[in-house]
Design an enzyme around this catalytic site. Structure first.
Site, short mmCIF file in Angstrom:
data_model
loop_
_atom_site.label_atom_id
_atom_site.label_comp_id
_atom_site.label_asym_id
_atom_site.label_seq_id
_atom_site.Cartn_x
_atom_site.Cartn_y
_atom_site.Cartn_z
N HIS A 9 -2.75 3.52 -3.84
CA HIS A 9 -4.05 3.44 -3.18
C HIS A 9 -4.48 1.98 -3.00
CE1 HIS A 9 -6.07 2.22 -6.91
NE2 HIS A 9 -5.34 3.15 -7.52
N GLY A 10 -5.35 1.75 -2.02
CA GLY A 10 -5.92 0.41 -1.84
C GLY A 10 -6.76 0.01 -3.05
N SER A 12 -9.42 -0.49 -5.64
CA SER A 12 -10.62 0.31 -5.94
C SER A 12 -11.75 -0.60 -6.40
CB SER A 12 -10.31 1.34 -7.02
OG SER A 12 -10.20 0.72 -8.29
N GLU A 13 -12.95 -0.03 -6.49
CA GLU A 13 -14.10 -0.79 -6.96
C GLU A 13 -13.88 -1.30 -8.38
OE1 GLU A 13 -17.18 2.08 -6.41
OE2 GLU A 13 -17.53 1.53 -4.31
N THR A 21 -9.12 1.93 -15.33
CA THR A 21 -9.63 3.04 -14.51
C THR A 21 -9.06 4.39 -14.95
OG1 THR A 21 -9.75 1.48 -12.67
CG2 THR A 21 -10.05 3.80 -12.15
N GLY A 22 -7.74 4.56 -14.90
CA GLY A 22 -7.16 5.83 -15.31
C GLY A 22 -7.68 6.99 -14.50
N ARG A 60 -9.97 7.61 -4.89
CA ARG A 60 -9.35 6.42 -4.30
C ARG A 60 -8.02 6.73 -3.62
NH1 ARG A 60 -9.28 6.38 -9.86
NH2 ARG A 60 -7.39 5.73 -10.99
N GLU A 87 -3.46 9.03 -11.77
CA GLU A 87 -3.08 7.83 -12.52
C GLU A 87 -2.83 8.17 -13.97
OE1 GLU A 87 -1.66 5.22 -13.11
OE2 GLU A 87 -2.89 3.61 -12.25
#
Length: 228
Positions: A9-10, A12-13, A21-22, A60, A87
Protein backbone atom coordinates in the site's frame (compact mmCIF):
# COMPACT_ATOMS: atom_id res chain seq x y z
CA UNK A 1 2.27 -16.87 -18.90
CA UNK A 2 1.05 -16.36 -15.31
CA UNK A 3 1.88 -12.94 -13.91
CA UNK A 4 1.76 -11.80 -10.29
CA UNK A 5 1.84 -8.14 -9.27
CA UNK A 6 2.66 -7.45 -5.62
CA UNK A 7 2.09 -3.92 -4.38
CA UNK A 8 2.57 -2.66 -0.85
CA UNK A 9 0.00 0.00 0.00
CA UNK A 10 0.99 3.64 -0.42
CA UNK A 11 2.30 5.58 2.55
CA UNK A 12 -0.29 5.63 5.35
CA UNK A 13 -1.01 8.43 7.82
CA UNK A 14 0.78 6.44 10.52
CA UNK A 15 3.75 5.66 8.26
CA UNK A 16 4.15 9.42 7.92
CA UNK A 17 4.06 9.82 11.72
CA UNK A 18 6.55 6.95 12.29
CA UNK A 19 4.03 4.90 14.29
CA UNK A 20 3.74 1.12 14.57
CA UNK A 21 0.59 0.30 12.61
CA UNK A 22 -0.04 -3.45 12.27
CA UNK A 23 -3.76 -4.12 12.34
CA UNK A 24 -4.65 -0.55 13.31
CA UNK A 25 -6.90 0.77 10.56
CA UNK A 26 -5.59 4.02 9.10
CA UNK A 27 -5.99 5.73 5.75
CA UNK A 28 -3.46 6.63 3.10
CA UNK A 29 -1.62 9.92 3.46
CA UNK A 30 -1.63 12.46 0.63
CA UNK A 31 1.70 11.02 -0.50
CA UNK A 32 0.26 7.50 -0.23
CA UNK A 33 -2.66 8.41 -2.49
CA UNK A 34 -0.24 9.79 -5.06
CA UNK A 35 1.87 6.62 -4.85
CA UNK A 36 -1.18 4.40 -5.39
CA UNK A 37 -2.38 6.52 -8.30
CA UNK A 38 1.10 6.35 -9.82
CA UNK A 39 1.09 2.55 -9.47
CA UNK A 40 -2.16 2.39 -11.44
CA UNK A 41 -0.74 4.61 -14.17
CA UNK A 42 2.38 2.42 -14.44
CA UNK A 43 0.25 -0.69 -14.85
CA UNK A 44 -1.85 1.10 -17.47
CA UNK A 45 1.24 2.40 -19.27
CA UNK A 46 2.69 -1.10 -19.44
CA UNK A 47 -0.63 -2.41 -20.81
CA UNK A 48 -0.97 -5.02 -18.07
CA UNK A 49 -4.44 -6.54 -17.99
CA UNK A 50 -5.30 -7.71 -14.47
CA UNK A 51 -7.79 -10.57 -14.18
CA UNK A 52 -8.37 -10.60 -10.42
CA UNK A 53 -7.17 -8.74 -7.32
CA UNK A 54 -6.65 -9.78 -3.71
CA UNK A 55 -6.26 -7.43 -0.77
CA UNK A 56 -6.55 -7.26 3.01
CA UNK A 57 -9.34 -5.96 5.24
CA UNK A 58 -7.38 -2.83 6.16
CA UNK A 59 -8.35 0.53 4.67
CA UNK A 60 -4.89 1.54 3.44
CA UNK A 61 -4.65 -1.59 1.29
CA UNK A 62 -8.26 -1.32 0.15
CA UNK A 63 -7.72 2.30 -0.90
CA UNK A 64 -4.52 1.37 -2.72
CA UNK A 65 -6.37 -1.35 -4.62
CA UNK A 66 -9.08 1.11 -5.64
CA UNK A 67 -6.60 3.72 -6.85
CA UNK A 68 -4.57 1.12 -8.78
CA UNK A 69 -7.63 -0.25 -10.55
CA UNK A 70 -8.98 3.23 -11.28
CA UNK A 71 -5.60 4.38 -12.62
CA UNK A 72 -5.32 1.33 -14.87
CA UNK A 73 -9.00 1.55 -15.96
CA UNK A 74 -9.84 -1.87 -14.52
CA UNK A 75 -12.27 -1.09 -11.68
CA UNK A 76 -14.64 -3.78 -12.90
CA UNK A 77 -12.44 -6.80 -12.16
CA UNK A 78 -13.29 -9.01 -9.15
CA UNK A 79 -11.59 -8.05 -5.87
CA UNK A 80 -11.35 -10.50 -2.97
CA UNK A 81 -10.56 -9.39 0.56
CA UNK A 82 -9.09 -11.49 3.37
CA UNK A 83 -7.72 -10.88 6.86
CA UNK A 84 -4.98 -13.35 5.99
CA UNK A 85 -3.37 -10.63 3.87
CA UNK A 86 -3.45 -8.13 6.76
CA UNK A 87 -0.22 -6.60 7.98
CA UNK A 88 1.74 -8.38 10.69
CA UNK A 89 0.03 -7.81 14.05
CA UNK A 90 2.37 -5.65 16.14
CA UNK A 91 0.50 -6.32 19.39
CA UNK A 92 1.21 -3.86 22.18
CA UNK A 93 3.45 -1.76 19.94
CA UNK A 94 0.58 -0.64 17.71
CA UNK A 95 0.06 3.11 17.88
CA UNK A 96 3.44 3.78 19.51
CA UNK A 97 6.04 6.06 17.95
CA UNK A 98 9.05 3.97 16.89
CA UNK A 99 11.56 6.42 18.34
CA UNK A 100 9.68 6.47 21.66
CA UNK A 101 9.69 2.66 21.68
CA UNK A 102 13.48 2.66 21.22
CA UNK A 103 13.86 5.04 24.17
CA UNK A 104 11.66 2.81 26.34
CA UNK A 105 12.99 -0.65 25.44
CA UNK A 106 16.30 0.07 23.76
CA UNK A 107 17.48 0.03 20.15
CA UNK A 108 18.45 -3.65 20.17
CA UNK A 109 15.15 -4.90 21.59
CA UNK A 110 13.01 -2.89 19.18
CA UNK A 111 15.21 -3.97 16.26
CA UNK A 112 14.74 -7.59 17.32
CA UNK A 113 10.96 -7.18 17.46
CA UNK A 114 10.90 -5.52 14.04
CA UNK A 115 13.49 -7.50 12.12
CA UNK A 116 13.77 -10.97 13.63
CA UNK A 117 12.00 -13.78 11.81
CA UNK A 118 10.40 -15.57 14.76
CA UNK A 119 10.43 -13.06 17.66
CA UNK A 120 7.04 -11.65 18.63
CA UNK A 121 6.48 -8.14 20.02
CA UNK A 122 4.60 -7.64 23.32
CA UNK A 123 1.00 -8.88 23.27
CA UNK A 124 -1.83 -6.40 22.90
CA UNK A 125 -3.99 -5.77 25.96
CA UNK A 126 -7.30 -7.55 26.53
CA UNK A 127 -9.05 -4.20 25.97
CA UNK A 128 -7.37 -3.82 22.58
CA UNK A 129 -8.25 -7.38 21.63
CA UNK A 130 -11.87 -6.94 22.67
CA UNK A 131 -12.13 -3.96 20.33
CA UNK A 132 -10.96 -6.12 17.41
CA UNK A 133 -13.37 -8.91 18.29
CA UNK A 134 -16.26 -6.41 18.20
CA UNK A 135 -15.20 -4.94 14.86
CA UNK A 136 -17.67 -5.94 12.13
CA UNK A 137 -14.93 -6.68 9.61
CA UNK A 138 -13.73 -9.57 11.79
CA UNK A 139 -17.10 -11.02 12.80
CA UNK A 140 -16.86 -13.87 10.27
CA UNK A 141 -13.49 -15.08 11.60
CA UNK A 142 -13.08 -17.73 14.27
CA UNK A 143 -11.87 -15.59 17.16
CA UNK A 144 -9.49 -18.33 18.25
CA UNK A 145 -7.51 -17.58 15.08
CA UNK A 146 -7.15 -13.89 15.88
CA UNK A 147 -3.60 -13.07 17.02
CA UNK A 148 -2.54 -11.03 20.05
CA UNK A 149 0.73 -10.26 18.22
CA UNK A 150 2.77 -11.86 15.44
CA UNK A 151 6.29 -12.50 14.26
CA UNK A 152 7.08 -12.56 10.55
CA UNK A 153 6.98 -16.36 10.82
CA UNK A 154 3.43 -16.19 12.21
CA UNK A 155 2.45 -13.90 9.35
CA UNK A 156 3.86 -16.32 6.79
CA UNK A 157 1.95 -19.20 8.37
CA UNK A 158 -1.39 -17.47 7.71
CA UNK A 159 -0.46 -15.99 4.32
CA UNK A 160 0.88 -19.14 2.62
CA UNK A 161 -2.34 -21.21 3.03
CA UNK A 162 -4.27 -18.33 1.44
CA UNK A 163 -1.77 -18.31 -1.40
CA UNK A 164 -2.13 -22.05 -1.89
CA UNK A 165 -5.92 -22.19 -1.65
CA UNK A 166 -6.81 -19.02 -3.57
CA UNK A 167 -4.16 -16.85 -5.23
CA UNK A 168 -2.13 -19.65 -6.81
CA UNK A 169 -5.24 -21.29 -8.28
CA UNK A 170 -5.81 -18.29 -10.55
CA UNK A 171 -2.15 -18.17 -11.55
CA UNK A 172 -2.31 -21.86 -12.46
CA UNK A 173 -5.13 -20.86 -14.82
CA UNK A 174 -2.67 -18.50 -16.54
CA UNK A 175 -4.22 -15.35 -15.05
CA UNK A 176 -2.64 -12.03 -14.10
CA UNK A 177 -3.17 -11.43 -10.39
CA UNK A 178 -2.76 -8.28 -8.31
CA UNK A 179 -2.06 -8.60 -4.59
CA UNK A 180 -2.33 -5.24 -2.83
CA UNK A 181 -1.25 -5.77 0.74
CA UNK A 182 1.35 -4.80 3.36
CA UNK A 183 5.08 -4.83 3.96
CA UNK A 184 5.15 -8.01 6.01
CA UNK A 185 2.39 -9.99 4.30
CA UNK A 186 4.14 -9.29 0.99
CA UNK A 187 7.50 -10.12 2.56
CA UNK A 188 6.04 -13.49 3.59
CA UNK A 189 4.85 -14.16 0.04
CA UNK A 190 8.25 -13.23 -1.38
CA UNK A 191 10.03 -15.57 1.03
CA UNK A 192 7.77 -18.42 -0.05
CA UNK A 193 7.95 -17.63 -3.78
CA UNK A 194 11.70 -17.15 -3.95
CA UNK A 195 12.71 -19.64 -1.26
CA UNK A 196 14.65 -16.99 0.64
CA UNK A 197 16.34 -17.76 3.94
CA UNK A 198 15.12 -16.35 7.24
CA UNK A 199 18.19 -14.11 7.35
CA UNK A 200 17.62 -12.74 3.85
CA UNK A 201 13.91 -12.01 4.19
CA UNK A 202 14.05 -10.00 7.42
CA UNK A 203 16.24 -7.40 5.73
CA UNK A 204 14.21 -7.33 2.51
CA UNK A 205 12.88 -3.82 1.92
CA UNK A 206 9.62 -3.30 0.04
CA UNK A 207 8.79 0.10 -1.41
CA UNK A 208 5.39 1.67 -0.78
CA UNK A 209 3.13 1.97 -3.80
CA UNK A 210 5.59 0.32 -6.20
CA UNK A 211 4.24 -2.57 -8.34
CA UNK A 212 6.60 -5.57 -8.23
CA UNK A 213 5.91 -7.91 -11.15
CA UNK A 214 6.70 -11.63 -11.09
CA UNK A 215 6.63 -13.53 -14.36
CA UNK A 216 6.07 -17.19 -13.53
CA UNK A 217 6.34 -20.52 -15.29
CA UNK A 218 3.25 -22.69 -15.67
CA UNK A 219 4.11 -24.44 -12.40
CA UNK A 220 4.64 -21.06 -10.66
CA UNK A 221 8.41 -20.97 -10.51
CA UNK A 222 9.80 -17.43 -10.68
CA UNK A 223 11.07 -16.72 -14.20
CA UNK A 224 11.68 -12.98 -13.84
CA UNK A 225 10.83 -10.10 -11.52
CA UNK A 226 11.02 -6.33 -11.84
CA UNK A 227 9.54 -3.11 -10.51
CA UNK A 228 7.44 -1.04 -12.88
Amino acid sequence: MPKLILCRHGQSEWNAKNLFTGWADVKLSKQGIEEAQSAGKKIYGNQIEIDIAFTSLLTRALETTQYILAGSDQQWIPVYKSWRLNERHYGGLQGLNKDDARKKWGEDQVHQWRRSYDVRPPRESEEQREAYLKNRRYQHIDHRMMPYCESLKDTLERVVPFWTDHISQHLLDDKTVLVSAHGNSIRALIKYLEGLSEEDIVGYEIKTGAPLVYELTDDLVVKDKYYL
